[in-house]
Design a protein around this motif. Structure first.
Motif, PDB file in Angstrom:
ATOM      1  N   GLY A 207      39.967  41.390  40.659  1.00 54.64           N
ATOM      2  CA  GLY A 207      40.745  40.295  41.147  1.00 54.64           C
ATOM      3  C   GLY A 207      41.401  40.357  39.831  1.00 54.64           C
ATOM      4  N   SER A 208      41.780  41.179  39.111  1.00 56.73           N
ATOM      5  CA  SER A 208      42.826  41.257  38.110  1.00 56.73           C
ATOM      6  C   SER A 208      42.520  42.187  37.313  1.00 56.73           C
ATOM      7  N   MET A 209      43.935  43.197  36.957  1.00 64.33           N
ATOM      8  CA  MET A 209      44.672  44.179  36.687  1.00 64.33           C
ATOM      9  C   MET A 209      44.399  43.726  34.876  1.00 64.33           C
ATOM     10  N   SER A 210      44.488  43.139  34.399  1.00 58.32           N
ATOM     11  CA  SER A 210      44.709  42.062  33.336  1.00 58.32           C
ATOM     12  C   SER A 210      43.599  41.481  32.693  1.00 58.32           C
ATOM     13  N   PHE A 211      43.895  41.064  32.149  1.00 57.64           N
ATOM     14  CA  PHE A 211      41.758  40.420  31.439  1.00 57.64           C
ATOM     15  C   PHE A 211      42.014  40.286  29.868  1.00 57.64           C
ATOM     16  N   GLN A 212      41.289  39.111  29.715  1.00 57.28           N
ATOM     17  CA  GLN A 212      41.366  38.979  27.207  1.00 57.28           C
ATOM     18  C   GLN A 212      39.746  39.072  27.035  1.00 57.28           C
ATOM     19  N   VAL A 213      39.595  40.193  25.741  1.00 60.18           N
ATOM     20  CA  VAL A 213      38.592  39.827  25.075  1.00 60.18           C
ATOM     21  C   VAL A 213      39.052  39.267  23.822  1.00 60.18           C
ATOM     22  N   VAL A 335      42.783  30.603  49.095  1.00 63.62           N
ATOM     23  CA  VAL A 335      42.784  32.224  49.010  1.00 63.62           C
ATOM     24  C   VAL A 335      41.624  32.461  48.932  1.00 63.62           C
ATOM     25  N   VAL A 336      40.201  33.816  49.210  1.00 65.57           N
ATOM     26  CA  VAL A 336      39.374  33.704  48.090  1.00 65.57           C
ATOM     27  C   VAL A 336      39.240  35.118  48.284  1.00 65.57           C
ATOM     28  N   PRO A 337      38.700  35.808  46.558  1.00 70.96           N
ATOM     29  CA  PRO A 337      38.104  36.926  47.082  1.00 70.96           C
ATOM     30  C   PRO A 337      38.173  37.760  48.261  1.00 70.96           C
ATOM     31  N   ASP A 338      38.389  39.699  48.183  1.00 69.81           N
ATOM     32  CA  ASP A 338      38.013  40.052  49.096  1.00 69.81           C
ATOM     33  C   ASP A 338      37.866  41.208  48.199  1.00 69.81           C
ATOM     34  N   GLY A 339      37.218  41.504  47.857  1.00 70.15           N
ATOM     35  CA  GLY A 339      36.591  43.009  47.034  1.00 70.15           C
ATOM     36  C   GLY A 339      37.510  43.411  46.655  1.00 70.15           C
ATOM     37  N   GLU A 340      38.151  43.815  45.394  1.00 71.30           N
ATOM     38  CA  GLU A 340      39.288  44.008  44.387  1.00 71.30           C
ATOM     39  C   GLU A 340      40.383  43.274  45.099  1.00 71.30           C
ATOM     40  N   GLY A 341      40.829  42.601  46.231  1.00 76.11           N
ATOM     41  CA  GLY A 341      41.876  42.207  46.326  1.00 76.11           C
ATOM     42  C   GLY A 341      41.700  40.315  46.957  1.00 76.11           C
ATOM     43  N   TRP A 342      42.579  39.790  47.851  1.00 74.56           N
ATOM     44  CA  TRP A 342      42.194  38.310  47.693  1.00 74.56           C
ATOM     45  C   TRP A 342      42.366  38.907  49.631  1.00 74.56           C
TER      46      TRP A 342
END
Length: 397
Positions: A207-213, A335-342
């Motif tokens: 659900g996102s291309m960006s993230f934080q570590v 809106v709900v998660p759907d695979g890698e999209g929504w």
């Protein structure tokens, strides 16, 4: 009379002389012949009871010197042992590496012998050879405290050093390192890791291309070898230090997730991580606005079956005038998660139609002014530029 005269001639207090014609006895040397001082000197030159000879004093001094030397050598040996343990042992080598991580010196830790690893070594260890090095930096490190060496055992040329620690001030952990001798520096040994302490976090963010570590922002398109062509479902392998605590979370305008804590506690270990995001309220509001606009556009079509729209009206006769549509009740979107999209799950609304229907049979006119219930679903794709593409349809359409 003669005897009396002789006694009278002797001075008072003087010793009586030997009788005439008597020879005094000869004394042995050291007695009266040498006088009183000579006798005392002679007696002093002979060892008497309780007085040791000179060589007894020498033996005592030599014994004291030997004992002192032994004590000094023992002290030096003990001090050398503790100095070795503290500075030059395999445990000291591991503690130096961990102190660099604890103080945030990632670059220095990466240069510790045996830490850095190449692609062939990753592949030989069964790890993704395209693993990113983005997390091998200071800004991606977390706190590492209360480090203690628990044991050190040697088998052949490899020494196993086990340490305990507190990662992120909350998570206790234990890691065992393999250390081997790499040479000598003068009279002390040098060491290296026989097995690199690096590990791999194999991260998939849905659900996102960006993230934080650990609050360090990353983007899949920057990390993957495929670059901007990377798919949202693709996992991103990243090299990390062990031990280390890595908190992965998503916080964008579209989606978010709570932090997922990952403890890397073993060298060359592959740690798969799955993160499922949730749409933000702002994103849901944007989708709602887009759906409202879409339905309003549908309502501008003066036909019984607006093209590409989830509602319509069916008649068996002809219409006298073009119908007028409006949206009576707007569907409430979620809106709900759907695979890698929504996805937009099924939701319901009401359209309203006003139209005059003319009977083919007798030409009579019937005026229609009523609500038309409908249901809709939708899919949402997020493009590489972050734009959302929404497709609305009827359920099963």
């Amino acid at each position: 009379m003669e005897k009396a005269a002789l006694d009278a001639s002797t001075p008072p207090g003087a010793s009586s002389a030997a009788p005439a014609g008597t020879i005094p006895p000869v004394r042995e040397a050291g007695e009266g012949a040498l006088g009183g001082d000579a006798t005392a000197t002679a007696q002093a030159s002979r060892p008497g009871p309780g007085i040791p000879p000179r060589r007894t004093h020498l033996a005592r001094d030599l014994t004291a010197i030997v004992v002192t030397v032994v004590v000094l050598l023992a002290a030096l040996g003990t001090g050398g042992f503790f100095l070795y343990r503290a500075l030059y042992s395999p445990s000291a080598f591991v503690q130096h590496y961990l102190s660099l991580l604890s103080t945030g010196h990632a670059a220095d830790a990466l240069h510790v012998p045996g830490v850095a690893i190449d692609r062939s070594q990753l592949e030989a260890a069964g790890l993704p050879k395209n693993s990113s090095e983005a997390l091998l930096r200071r800004s991606a490190l977390s706190a590492l405290t209360d480090v203690r060496v628990e044991s050190e055992t040697t088998a052949g040329d490899v020494t196993q050093v086990t340490v305990s620690y507190l990662a992120g001030q909350r998570y206790p952990g234990t890691t065992t390192f393999s250390v081997e001798q790499s040479g000598w520096a003068g009279f002390v040994p040098t060491w290296r890791f026989a097995r690199s302490p690096l590990a791999v976090i194999d991260l998939t963010v849905h659900g996102s291309m960006s993230f934080q570590v650990n609050n360090f922002r990353l983007d899949k398109r920057q990390l993957a070898l495929a670059g901007s062509s990377v798919q949202a479902a693709d996992a991103v392998p990243m090299l990390v230090f062990s031990p280390g605590l890595y908190s992965v979370r998503v916080d964008t305008t579209i989606s978010y997730s709570a932090g997922v804590a990952v403890l890397s506690d073993a060298p060359l270990k592959n740690v798969p991580v799955q993160v499922q995001t949730t749409p933000t309220d702002k994103f849901v509001a944007v989708v709602q606005d887009r759906v409202d606009d879409f339905l309003d556009q549908c309502a501008t079509q003066q036909v019984l079956q607006p093209t590409g729209c989830p509602f319509g009206y069916v008649v068996d006769n002809r219409i006298a005038e073009p119908p007028q549509w409006s949206i009576e009740k707007t569907p409430k979107v979620s809106v709900v998660p759907d695979g890698e999209g929504w996805a937009i799950p099924e939701t319901k609304g009401d359209a309203h139609i006003v139209v005059d229907i003319q009977s083919i049979y007798d030409g009579s006119i019937t005026h229609i002014d009523e609500d038309v219930p409908f249901a809709m679903v939708g899919t949402i794709d997020i493009g590489a530029n972050g734009a959302a593409s929404i497709r609305v349809s009827e359920p099963g359409g």
